[in-house]
Design a protein around this motif. Structure first.
Motif, PDB file in Angstrom:
ATOM      1  N   LYS A  32      38.042 -19.699  -2.285  1.00 34.30           N
ATOM      2  CA  LYS A  32      37.789 -18.571  -3.187  1.00 34.30           C
ATOM      3  C   LYS A  32      36.383 -18.692  -3.804  1.00 34.30           C
ATOM      4  O   LYS A  32      35.650 -17.707  -3.913  1.00 34.30           O
ATOM      5  CB  LYS A  32      38.842 -18.549  -4.299  1.00 34.30           C
ATOM      6  CG  LYS A  32      38.682 -17.379  -5.254  1.00 34.30           C
ATOM      7  CD  LYS A  32      39.774 -17.407  -6.331  1.00 34.30           C
ATOM      8  CE  LYS A  32      39.570 -16.250  -7.308  1.00 34.30           C
ATOM      9  NZ  LYS A  32      40.618 -16.275  -8.379  1.00 34.30           N
ATOM     10  N   ARG A  36      33.721 -17.780  -1.197  1.00 38.49           N
ATOM     11  CA  ARG A  36      33.614 -16.345  -0.982  1.00 38.49           C
ATOM     12  C   ARG A  36      32.875 -15.669  -2.140  1.00 38.49           C
ATOM     13  O   ARG A  36      32.101 -14.725  -1.932  1.00 38.49           O
ATOM     14  CB  ARG A  36      35.011 -15.741  -0.807  1.00 38.49           C
ATOM     15  CG  ARG A  36      35.604 -16.060   0.578  1.00 38.49           C
ATOM     16  CD  ARG A  36      37.014 -15.567   0.717  1.00 38.49           C
ATOM     17  NE  ARG A  36      37.494 -15.750   2.083  1.00 38.49           N
ATOM     18  CZ  ARG A  36      38.768 -15.969   2.403  1.00 38.49           C
ATOM     19  NH1 ARG A  36      39.701 -16.032   1.447  1.00 38.49           N
ATOM     20  NH2 ARG A  36      39.118 -16.126   3.665  1.00 38.49           N
ATOM     21  N   SER A  63      31.748 -21.563 -10.351  1.00 34.77           N
ATOM     22  CA  SER A  63      32.032 -21.532  -8.904  1.00 34.77           C
ATOM     23  C   SER A  63      31.584 -22.835  -8.238  1.00 34.77           C
ATOM     24  O   SER A  63      32.220 -23.304  -7.290  1.00 34.77           O
ATOM     25  CB  SER A  63      31.349 -20.335  -8.243  1.00 34.77           C
ATOM     26  OG  SER A  63      29.937 -20.450  -8.308  1.00 34.77           O
ATOM     27  N   THR A  67      42.390 -23.783  -1.394  1.00 29.60           N
ATOM     28  CA  THR A  67      42.436 -22.350  -1.714  1.00 29.60           C
ATOM     29  C   THR A  67      41.385 -22.015  -2.762  1.00 29.60           C
ATOM     30  O   THR A  67      40.685 -20.993  -2.666  1.00 29.60           O
ATOM     31  CB  THR A  67      43.833 -21.953  -2.223  1.00 29.60           C
ATOM     32  OG1 THR A  67      44.800 -22.295  -1.237  1.00 29.60           O
ATOM     33  CG2 THR A  67      43.899 -20.462  -2.514  1.00 29.60           C
ATOM     34  N   LYS A  68      41.262 -22.889  -3.785  1.00 28.47           N
ATOM     35  CA  LYS A  68      40.252 -22.668  -4.825  1.00 28.47           C
ATOM     36  C   LYS A  68      38.841 -22.809  -4.245  1.00 28.47           C
ATOM     37  O   LYS A  68      37.939 -22.047  -4.597  1.00 28.47           O
ATOM     38  CB  LYS A  68      40.447 -23.680  -5.963  1.00 28.47           C
ATOM     39  CG  LYS A  68      41.672 -23.403  -6.821  1.00 28.47           C
ATOM     40  CD  LYS A  68      41.740 -24.390  -7.988  1.00 28.47           C
ATOM     41  CE  LYS A  68      42.948 -24.083  -8.876  1.00 28.47           C
ATOM     42  NZ  LYS A  68      43.023 -25.021 -10.027  1.00 28.47           N
TER      43      LYS A  68
END
Length: 715
Positions: free
Chosen positions: A23, A26, A9, A19-20
């Motif tokens: 994500k 989050r 991550s 977008t990655k």
């Protein structure tokens, strides 16, 4: 523990694809919220610095990333102080504050509505960061940041003031949280008068007062907390606050606070009581002992028995602040049975289990281990008892009867430094009782743990233990012998040479008390260790409080029989002693205000003259041989401080009195000289002095003077 997915991550945060990145953020957010282990892991993996970089990016295309970054930073900061340090060290505070800046090219409410999710996440993070004592506030805020905070608070408080209560929209809930967090940030960042003034000038008071009427409990609590901190030790701001009214309800602020003191929520009652206590301490209320405080004090006593949240932890400190330095307030605390309630609170958190547990670091105030919370309650309760028993004997008796002493003794041996310190303060207050010093304190064995604390790792605790022992070495104390036998004299002398002013002052105070009405053998035992050379140096210290205690030591040394006085004169040297007295008493026309002789040094210096003049003729004549000393004593008969005037009159009384009939010639010589210096007119005028004690002493001196000068051999 496998860390690959967590490391993955972190790698994704470096992706070019938003977008990655979103994500990954989050995932990190869901991992760290409520999970101490994951927070520490991500700190080690370097996530904080990456989050700071996101916050520093331009707004275009990074709005959602910023929301997630601020949320994660807030979650990491909400926990241990070490986590907060990692966030602050990474430079997160300034970028977070910068996100509060709103565009001015559109209405302010429109700007807030567009950015409310980011503002909510940012203010929440800043609240968590500033809740830690590790965060330095002094250099954090620019004028622009303060204006941004106040602008947001003003807009959200106005919005909430017009929201229908009981039917809050999701937008209203978000605004309530932004207002709450903003007020909480302000509450943690106005400790100094400079910070308080900066916030006042930015217009923070009216929005905070408006927020009190918002109907949102958490926002009201945060607003009260901010107001309490703003007015602490700031009379000007206090007056502004009590004269303010809500724009919507037109209700006076103090009445609003009194309503909150009666609220059902214990935390609300406590914060409102804190507000009113801080206002009371500034002296803004017209009556020092008034109806408002008579409502607040019983409310605080009742809160001592309320286990809700951290109320029990904080209520004793507010109570201590309310009653310290005021006999009237301590009497009111006595009437409200506050000391008994504090003793019960101490008993409720004292157990073997809590002593044997480990002591993890306390993070956000109000959080931490059960043991740490118990120790904080002990500390604060002992501070409150110390305040409650400082001035009134009946309060000390109430404390003894409420079985406070076992908790004090336990506190003196606690592994927590702050508890030991509070227990020393409590022991000092209780030891001011002569009757209990001879009975209860002896039976409780208070001296040994205090003596042990003279070697504590903390200089602050050493000074506090020394301060408590001061009363135990007085002549009438049965514990004096055991304190001396434990080697306390040497320790007190070491303190008298310390670079730490508080330690030096308490060491001298203890030596002074040890010499109070001591016999010559005891005096020699002290001076063998202290030495006269060291004492003379202390007499010329720049600090007037140190000079005062050194002069008090000389005063006690020359008190008693003539052999005591002769021994001191021989030890210091007659001319050196007279030089000291001349320098401490003399007032010259060249003196500016900064050089003015202070009563704190004048009174003990004059008492040295009184004690030296109480027996044989030789010391009296030596003093009279110095014109500056005689003229200074006469000058101080008209001093504005009555304690100085009455001591100066005592000098005249002793100079106009002879021990035996064999001293008539010297006596007549002194009286004639005093008459030539105009002493009769001075004493006659003093018979109308505003102080009864001065009047009576002046009458005595005048009668003695007239009797001598009217005698057959005085013509």
């Amino acid at each position: 523990m496998t860390t690959s997915k967590y490391e993955e991550s972190i790698k994704e945060l470096g992706s070019q694809d938003d977008t990655k990145k979103l994500k990954a953020l989050r995932f990190i957010k869901n991992s760290v919220i409520g999970n101490k282990t994951k927070k520490e892991l991500y700190i080690k993996l370097g996530v904080v610095q990456r989050l700071v970089e996101y916050l520093s990016c331009p707004d275009n295309g990074s709005y959602q990333l910023k929301i997630q970054a601020a949320t994660i930073l807030g979650s990491i900061a909400y926990g241990k102080d070490e986590n907060v340090s990692a966030v602050v060290t990474s430079g997160a505070v300034t970028p977070l504050l910068n996100t509060l800046s709103l565009p001015r090219d559109k209405p302010i409410m429109e700007s807030i509505q567009e950015r409310r999710k980011l503002l909510e996440a940012t203010t929440r993070a800043l609240k968590a960061i500033f809740a830690s004592s590790r965060t330095l506030k002094c250099d954090t805020f620019s004028k622009k940041h303060i204006e941004d905070l106040v602008l947001i608070l003003e807009a959200t408080s106005n919005f909430l003031g017009h929201e229908p209560q009981g039917n809050v929209s999701s937008e209203g809930l978000s605004f309530a949280m932004i207002a709450e967090f903003t007020a909480a940030i302000i509450a943690k960042c106005c400790d100094t008068q400079i910070q308080q003034s900066q916030l006042e000038e930015a217009g923070v008071i009216q929005p905070l007062i408006n927020l009190l009427h918002s109907g949102c409990i958490k926002a009201q609590e945060a607003s009260l907390d901010a107001i309490a901190t703003l007015c602490r030790e700031n009379k000007e701001l206090g007056e502004t606050i009590i004269n303010s009214k809500s724009l919507n309800t037109d209700q006076i602020t103090t009445n609003t606070m009194l309503d909150f003191v009666k609220d059902k929520c214990p935390n609300m009652r406590l914060i409102a009581a804190t507000c009113l206590t801080n206002l009371y301490r500034t002296g803004v209320f017209s009556e020092p002992f008034n109806e408002i405080i008579l409502i607040v004090l019983p409310a605080l006593v009742k809160l001592l028995q309320d286990p809700t949240d951290d109320v029990q932890e904080r209520a004793p400190l507010v109570l201590a602040d309310l009653i310290k330095d005021s006999e009237e307030m301590q009497k009111a605390a006595f009437d409200a049975d506050a000391i008994s309630r504090l003793s019960e609170l101490l008993a409720s958190v004292s157990s073997k289990d809590s002593e044997e547990e480990t002591y993890p670091q306390l993070g956000v105030p109000g959080l931490g281990s059960v043991t740490k919370r118990k120790e904080k309650i002990k500390e604060n309760s002992l501070i409150a008892i110390a305040a409650a028993t400082l001035l009134k004997e009946e309060c000390r008796t109430q404390a003894i009867e409420a079985r406070v002493l076992p908790h004090v003794i336990s506190g003196l041996t606690s592994r927590q430094p702050n508890v030991r310190l509070a227990a020393c303060q409590c022991a000092k207050s209780l030891s001011r009782s002569v009757s209990h010093l001879r009975t209860s304190l002896v039976d409780a064995g208070i001296a040994p743990p205090l003596i042990k604390l003279l070697h504590d790792d903390s200089l602050v605790i050493q000074a506090a233990a020394c301060g408590a022992l001061c009363n135990l070495v007085l002549d009438f104390s049965p514990m004096k012998k055991c304190v001396i036998e434990a080697g306390a004299i040497t320790r007190f002398v070491e303190y008298s040479q310390s670079d730490d002013t508080n330690l030096q002052l308490n060491g001298l105070w203890a030596l002074k008390n040890q010499l109070f009405r001591a016999d010559l053998q005891a005096k020699k035992a002290v001076m063998d260790v202290l030495t006269y050379d060291a004492l003379i140096e202390l007499l010329h210290e720049p600090n007037p409080t140190i000079q005062e205690q050194a002069l008090e030591i000389v005063r006690n040394l020359v008190y008693g029989k003539q052999e005591d006085t002769d021994w001191v004169i021989e030890g210091i040297g007659k001319d050196d002693l007279l030089d000291v007295l001349e320098s401490k008493l003399q007032v010259t026309s060249a003196m500016g205000l900064e050089d003015e002789v202070l009563p704190v040094t004048l009174v003990p210096a004059l008492y040295i003259v009184v004690n030296m003049s109480s027996n044989a003729e030789a010391p009296k004549m030596a003093l009279m041989s110095r014109s500056n000393i005689v003229n200074s004593v006469i000058h101080h008969l008209s001093h504005e401080d009555s304690s100085v005037r009455v001591t100066a009159v005592w000098c005249i009384i002793n100079w106009t009195w002879a021990s035996t009939d064999d001293n008539q010639e010297d006596l007549i010589t002194r009286c004639r000289r005093l008459r030539d210096l105009g002493i009769e007119e001075r004493l006659l005028a003093m018979k109308k002095d505003s102080s009864r004690d001065v009047c009576d002493r002046a009458t005595t001196a005048l009668e003695q003077l007239n009797d001598v000068l009217a005698g057959p051999s005085s013509n």
